[in-house]
Enzyme design. Structure first.
Site, PDB file in Angstrom:
ATOM      1  N   GLU A 129      -6.834   5.162   9.397  1.00 42.07           N
ATOM      2  CA  GLU A 129      -6.060   3.986  10.310  1.00 42.07           C
ATOM      3  C   GLU A 129      -4.878   4.603  10.902  1.00 42.07           C
ATOM      4  OE1 GLU A 129      -4.552   0.515   9.404  1.00 42.07           O
ATOM      5  OE2 GLU A 129      -6.451  -0.905   9.686  1.00 42.07           O
ATOM      6  N   HIS A 183       0.917 -16.083  -0.621  1.00 42.09           N
ATOM      7  CA  HIS A 183       1.494 -14.252  -0.655  1.00 42.09           C
ATOM      8  C   HIS A 183       2.720 -14.525  -1.469  1.00 42.09           C
ATOM      9  CE1 HIS A 183       2.558 -10.194  -0.348  1.00 42.09           C
ATOM     10  NE2 HIS A 183       1.889 -10.038   1.024  1.00 42.09           N
TER      11      HIS A 183
END
Ligand code: UDP
Length: 378
Positions: free
Chosen positions: A114, A238
Site C-alpha cells: 500500500e 474504537h
C-alpha cells in the site's frame, strides 16, 4: 518477514501472509508489535495466523515516540536472530514506519505494501502522511494499490522498476471474509439484521479529529437518530478512550442507536453488507464499501484515496456537524442522490492483489529485478 501492529494492517497483510504460506519459494515469519492489542488479536484469529514473534509494545496512552522507540528496540534483536530476506510493512502506522527503519538499519530490503498514498498535507492524516513518506524513502520495493499511488511515487523519483501496481489487499481480505456471512455475537445486531431496518453504519477514530471535531460527530449522530427514528444508527466504537469520551455521551438514551465494541472483521464485513449508508473517517472502510455498493460519506477534509471520490461512490464531507446532518439526510431522503452513489464498482482492487505481491517478492529475494510485468494493467 511481515511486521504489523494494528487492526487495519493485520487485515491488509493477512492475504499476503496466506499467499506467502502457499509459496514454494518463500517461508513466512510473522511479527506483531502489539500497537493495538485486542483489535489486532481478533484479526489474527479470524485469518488463523499465529504470530512467530510478539513484541508486545502495547501500553494505554503510549505516545507516538514511545511506540516508535519500542518497535525499533524490540524488533532489532528479532531481525538479528531471524535474518529475513526481506521485511514487509503495510501502510502508514507508527509500527510500519518504525519496522521499516529497523530493517533498513540492518540492510534488509523493505517491501512496502500500500505504497504511494498521499493526501498532500503532512499534518493530515497525522501522523500517517509523514509515516508513509518516510517509508517510501527507504523501501526497496513499492507495491502501489492504484495507478494514482504509482504516479505519486514517480513524482517523488522512485524508480519505475521498483513500483508494481497490485490493487489493494483490503479487497482480497474483504472478499475472503464477507461471503462467510459471519453471525453476530451481539444479539442486538442479529435482531437488527432480521428487522430489515435501514442502517447508518458509523466508524470514527482519526487522531486529527480527536476533540472538538469528534464532539460534533457525536452531536450530529444524535440529531440524525432523532430525525430518522426508522433508521438504526450502529457505531462499533474504537477502543481508544479519547474517541469514546468525545462521541458516546451524546448518544445516551437514544433507542435507535446501537454502540458496540469493535466488531471482529467477519462481523464488521457482514454489517457493512447490510448497511444503507456508511459514515466514516476510516481509510480501510472507504476502500471496502464501494465493493459492496455502499455510499460512503468521509468525515475528513482531504483524502489520500481520491479514486472512489472521482468514481462518485465516496464523498468527502469534513467534520462540521451541520454538514454531516445535511449529507446523511440527503442520502436517506433523496433516492436519486442515493442511487448515484450506490454503485458496486471498486477502483481499489479486484481481490487478487496478494498473489501479485508475492510473485514480485519472490523475484526480489531471488535477485531478479525484471520490470513490473506482474502488476495490474493500468
Ligand atoms: N473494522 C473491523 N471492525 C470494526 C471496525 C472496522 O474489523 O469494528 C475493519 C474495517 O473493515 C477495515 C479496518 O477495520 O478493514 C479499518 O480500520 P480502521 O478504521 O481502524 O483504520 P484505517 O483503515 O482508518 O487505518
Amino acid at each position: 518477514m511481515t511486521v504489523y501492529g494494528t487492526r487495519p494492517e493485520a487485515i491488509k497483510v493477512a492475504p499476503v501472509i496466506k499467499a506467502i504460506e502457499a509459496s514454494d519459494v518463500l517461508d513466512s515469519i510473522t511479527v506483531v508489535t502489539g500497537q493495538h492489542r485486542e483489535m489486532l488479536d481478533q484479526v489474527n484469529e479470524i485469518f488463523e495466523i499465529a504470530p512467530d514473534h510478539d513484541l508486545d509494545i502495547f501500553e494505554h496512552g503510549a505516545s507516538l515516540s514511545t511506540i516508535v522507540a519500542r518497535v525499533l528496540e524490540r524488533l532489532d534483536p528479532v531481525l538479528e536472530a531471524e535474518k529475513p530476506a526481506a521485511v514487509i510493512v503495510q501502510g502508514d502506522t507508527s509500527t510500519s514506519t518504525a519496522a521499516a527503519l529497523a530493517a533498513f538499519h540492518r540492510g534488509i530490503p523493505v517491501v512496502h505494501v500500500e505504497a504511494g498514498l498521499r493526501s498532500g498535507n503532512i499534518l493530515s492524516p497525522f501522523p500517517e502522511e509523514a509515516n508513509r513518506k518516510i517509508t517510501s524513502q527507504i523501501a526497496a520495493l513499492h507495491l502501489a494499490p492504484t495507478a494514482t499511488s504509482r504516479a505519486n511515487l514517480q513524482r517523488e523519483s522512485v524508480a519505475d522498476n521498483d513500483i508494481v501496481v497490485t490493487g489493494n489487499t483490503v479487497i482480497d481480505a474483504l472478499l475472503m471474509t464477507v461471503e462467510k456471512k459471519t453471525p453476530f455475537t451481539d444479539p442486538l445486531l442479529e435482531d437488527l439484521a432480521d428487522s430489515g431496518s435501514r442502517i447508518l453504519l458509523v466508524t470514527t477514530h482519526r487522531r486529527e479529529n480527536w476533540g472538538g471535531a469528534m464532539e460534533g460527530v457525536g452531536r450530529a449522530l444524535a440529531r440524525l437518530a432523532k430525525a430518522f427514528p426508522d433508521v438504526q444508527v450502529v457505531l462499533p466504537a474504537h477502543r481508544n478512550p479519547v474517541v469514546r469520551e468525545a462521541v458516546l455521551p451524546h448518544l445516551v438514551g437514544l433507542d435507535n442507536v446501537t454502540v458496540t465494541e469493535p466488531l471482529a472483521y467477519g462481523e464488521f464485513t457482514r454489517l457493512l453488507s447490510l448497511a444503507t449508508v456508511v459514515l466514516t473517517d476510516s481509510g480501510g472502510v472507504q476502500e471496502e464499501a464501494p465493493s459492496l455498493g455502499k455510499p460512503v460519506l468521509v468525515m475528513r477534509e482531504n483524502t489520500e484515496r481520491p479514486e472512489a471520490v472521482d468514481a462518485g461512490t465516496v464523498k468527502l464531507i469534513g467534520t462540521d456537524e451541520e454538514r454531516i446532518v445535511a449529507e446523511v439526510t440527503t442520502l436517506l431522503t433523496d433516492r436519486a442522490a442515493y442511487e448515484a452513489m450506490a454503485q458496486a464498482a471498486n477502483p481499489y482492487g479486484d481481490g487478487a492483489a496478494a498473489g501479485r505481491i508475492v510473485l514480485r517478492i519472490e523475484r526480489l529475494v531471488s535477485g531478479d529485478s525484471a520490470d513490473d510485468q506482474d502488476g495490474l494493467a493500468v
